[in-house]
Design a protein around this motif. Structure first.
Motif, short mmCIF file in Angstrom:
data_model
loop_
_atom_site.label_atom_id
_atom_site.label_comp_id
_atom_site.label_asym_id
_atom_site.label_seq_id
_atom_site.Cartn_x
_atom_site.Cartn_y
_atom_site.Cartn_z
N ALA A 118 0.67 -1.13 0.05
CA ALA A 118 0.25 -0.26 0.07
C ALA A 118 0.56 0.86 0.26
N LEU A 119 1.94 1.34 0.87
CA LEU A 119 3.24 2.35 0.66
C LEU A 119 3.63 2.93 -0.74
N LEU A 120 4.21 1.83 -1.12
CA LEU A 120 4.64 1.90 -2.81
C LEU A 120 3.44 2.21 -3.26
N LEU A 121 2.20 1.89 -3.23
CA LEU A 121 1.56 2.44 -4.38
C LEU A 121 1.06 3.95 -4.27
N VAL A 122 1.30 4.33 -2.86
CA VAL A 122 0.96 6.08 -1.97
C VAL A 122 2.12 6.86 -3.20
N ILE A 123 3.12 6.00 -3.19
CA ILE A 123 4.60 7.15 -3.66
C ILE A 123 4.20 6.51 -5.40
N ALA A 124 4.20 5.63 -5.38
CA ALA A 124 3.88 6.11 -6.56
C ALA A 124 2.63 7.10 -6.90
N ALA A 125 1.72 7.41 -6.55
CA ALA A 125 0.69 8.23 -6.69
C ALA A 125 1.49 9.72 -6.33
N ALA A 126 1.95 9.79 -5.42
CA ALA A 126 2.50 10.62 -5.29
C ALA A 126 3.55 11.33 -6.30
N GLY A 127 4.12 11.03 -6.83
CA GLY A 127 5.61 10.53 -7.43
C GLY A 127 4.39 11.02 -8.95
N LEU A 128 3.97 10.50 -8.68
CA LEU A 128 2.79 10.56 -10.18
C LEU A 128 2.18 12.25 -9.75
N ALA A 129 2.04 12.39 -8.80
CA ALA A 129 0.89 13.66 -8.81
C ALA A 129 2.78 14.83 -9.01
N ALA A 130 4.06 14.46 -9.05
CA ALA A 130 4.86 15.72 -9.12
C ALA A 130 5.31 15.42 -9.92
N LEU A 131 5.55 14.67 -10.84
CA LEU A 131 5.34 14.58 -12.48
C LEU A 131 4.99 15.05 -12.83
N GLN A 132 4.04 15.59 -12.67
CA GLN A 132 2.07 16.49 -13.65
C GLN A 132 2.78 17.84 -13.12
N SER A 133 3.16 18.02 -11.78
CA SER A 133 2.63 19.60 -11.88
C SER A 133 4.00 20.51 -11.78
N ARG A 134 5.49 19.60 -12.35
CA ARG A 134 6.37 19.98 -12.97
C ARG A 134 6.18 21.01 -14.03
#
Length: 503
Positions: free
Chosen positions: A478-494
């Protein structure tokens, strides 16, 4: 209201992926529809309501067997069983609602992020369903993948992790249905990689089959057993105990297999022992009465006993995870005066045992015991400090209708997968069977069929990752999935931040 009713229907369709129907694609399609419904939800309240409707439909249909249990209790009308199913489902649906609400709240309008957060939230909320208020983890979402290669994922990340994987697969279907080819295809590749890793990392059973085992299914129904004083059941047990080969055997009888208080009446234990072959051992369900200093009965234990041919009791395991309203009546002082009682005969409440325990069986190795309902609790079935060679699950599913026994058996298969241990089941009316350390059914007896299974004890596998780490593993996933979602959000906001700096 239209979306809510559609989600209820999708939840009911998803329940068709569980046993006995095993239409597992419907489970994935149902969850994919829920994600589609969440995308269009105008508010958090609406998202929660749609998730709650989905859970309501899934649990009402999937748990219909609970209503059957009320037909065996003359003190309560049978129709009360369906009210119990609906009321229980109203509560259990809170957990899918929470997963849906979290996914909607933190998705930020992005479909792939919603899928990732939904899968992580489903893992956490399903675990909470298994532990809150004594817990009721029946029919986890991951059990729908039991008939697919993806089931091996349970050996790494447990049942709740497998449920998260099911949510991801459903999320891939949702993304593809929304023409998100890149995100859906990427998720499909990631899921395939995870399944491949599980296939490579899951240890195979090692060693040759062990000693001879005989599992007995007497096919005596719940009402017959008590009305006829156990006579038919004992006769069938006695006939099945005859050893014509002279080879040592381990005999396995169901939960509540004998009506005798074996520790209080040694003559009854000697009588049963006399039925066995010279080097046989018997594992059977039975009861122990707890008494006060004056000898008055104060409680009971739902136990499994080890008996040798001399009638000696070589060990006992007491059930630890009891069924509310089945083995004890919560708030007895309040409920008993208004006519409510336990669903099984008897006035004494059952007391819980200390938890998983391993017993040494001369000539037959080490056995871990889980009585009936206990086997559905992921990560709570084995004494990890004293790992057994196999698990014995004596059960009594005779009062659970047609849907309960196959669902129970499916969840026993998940325990075998998780722990890398064979699971042997004996029940009065089925389903009894032998499950190997990879969750495969080697032999079984159908519901309501008299018979025995003669086999050899399947070998265990080396401890799986889940067997070593327990329910930390689904939380890691579950933590890995949350990290993936957070990483995706960071890439989208860059890119947006870069343009802001240029401005």
């Amino acid at each position: 209201m239209k979306w809510f009713l559609a989600c209820v229907a999708a939840g009911a369709a998803s329940a068709c992926g569980f046993a006995p129907l095993n239409l597992w694609p419907l489970t994935l399609v149902g969850v994919a529809f829920l994600l589609w419904a969440l995308e269009s939800a105008p508010s958090l309240r609406s998202a929660l309501l749609r998730g709650w409707g989905f859970g309501l439909g899934q649990f009402v249909l999937g748990l219909n067997w609970i209503a059957t249990a009320f037909t065996y209790q003359s003190n309560m009308p049978a129709w009360l069983g369906w009210i119990a199913v609906v009321l229980l489902s109203l509560y259990l649906a809170v957990y899918p609602a929470a997963a849906a609400g979290l996914a909607w709240r933190w998705a930020g309008g992005d479909r792939l992020r919603m899928v990732l957060i939904f899968a992580a939230a489903w893992i956490v909320t399903e675990y909470l369903r298994a532990v809150m208020f004594t817990g009721f983890p029946w029919n986890p979402l991951g059990v729908s993948l039991l008939l697919t290669p993806a089931s091996l994922f349970a050996a790494l990340f447990g049942t709740y992790g497998l449920s998260g994987l099911a949510a991801l697969i459903a999320g891939g279907l949702y993304l593809l249905a929304r023409r998100g080819w890149k995100d859906g295809g990427g998720l499909a590749v990631a899921v395939a990689a995870l399944v491949g890793i599980a296939w490579l990392a899951t240890p195979a059973p090692s060693g040759e089959p062990g000693p001879a085992v005989r599992i007995v299914q007497p096919n005596v129904s719940q009402d017959q057993k008590h009305e006829e004083g156990y006579g038919p059941q004992l006769l069938r047990f006695r006939e099945s105990a005859v050893n014509t080969t002279g080879e040592p055997r381990l005999l396995l009888w169901p939960e509540d297999g004998v009506p005798f208080l074996l520790d209080e009446r040694p003559s009854d234990a000697r009588m049963i022992g006399s039925w066995l072959g010279e080097d046989d051992l018997l594992l059977t369900g039975g009861f122990k009465i707890e008494r006060d200093s004056a000898g008055r009965a104060t409680g009971a234990r739902n136990s499994a006993w080890v008996i040798d041919p001399a009638g000696r009791l070589l060990g006992r395991y007491d059930k630890a995870h009891l069924v509310p309203y089945g083995e004890y009546l919560p708030m007895r002082a309040l409920l008993e005066p208004i006519g409510l009682s336990r669903l099984v005969p008897g006035t004494l409440d059952t007391w819980e045992g200390p938890g998983p325990r391993t017993l040494d069986l001369p000539r037959f190795g080490r056995v871990g015991l889980q009585i009936c309902y206990e086997i559905v609790f992921s990560g709570q079935v084995v004494d990890r400090a004293n790992r057994p060679d196999f698990i014995f699950n004596p059960s009594n599913d005779a009062w659970f209708g047609r849907w309960g026994p196959p669902q129970h058996f499916a969840q026993a298969r998940l325990r075998a997968l998780e722990e890398g241990l064979p699971v042997l089941r004996s029940t009065p009316t089925g389903i009894s069977g032998v499950i190997d350390a990879r969750g495969r059914v080697l032999a079984s007896l159908p519901w309501q069929e008299l018979g025995v299974i003669d086999t050899r004890l399947p070998p265990p596998a080396p401890p799986t990752l889940f067997a070593r780490a327990g329910n930390w593993m689904p939380f890691v996933f579950a933590l890995l999935l949350v990290i993936a979602a957070a990483g995706l959000a960071a890439l989208q906001s860059r890119p947006k931040r870069a343009s802001e700096r240029r401005t």
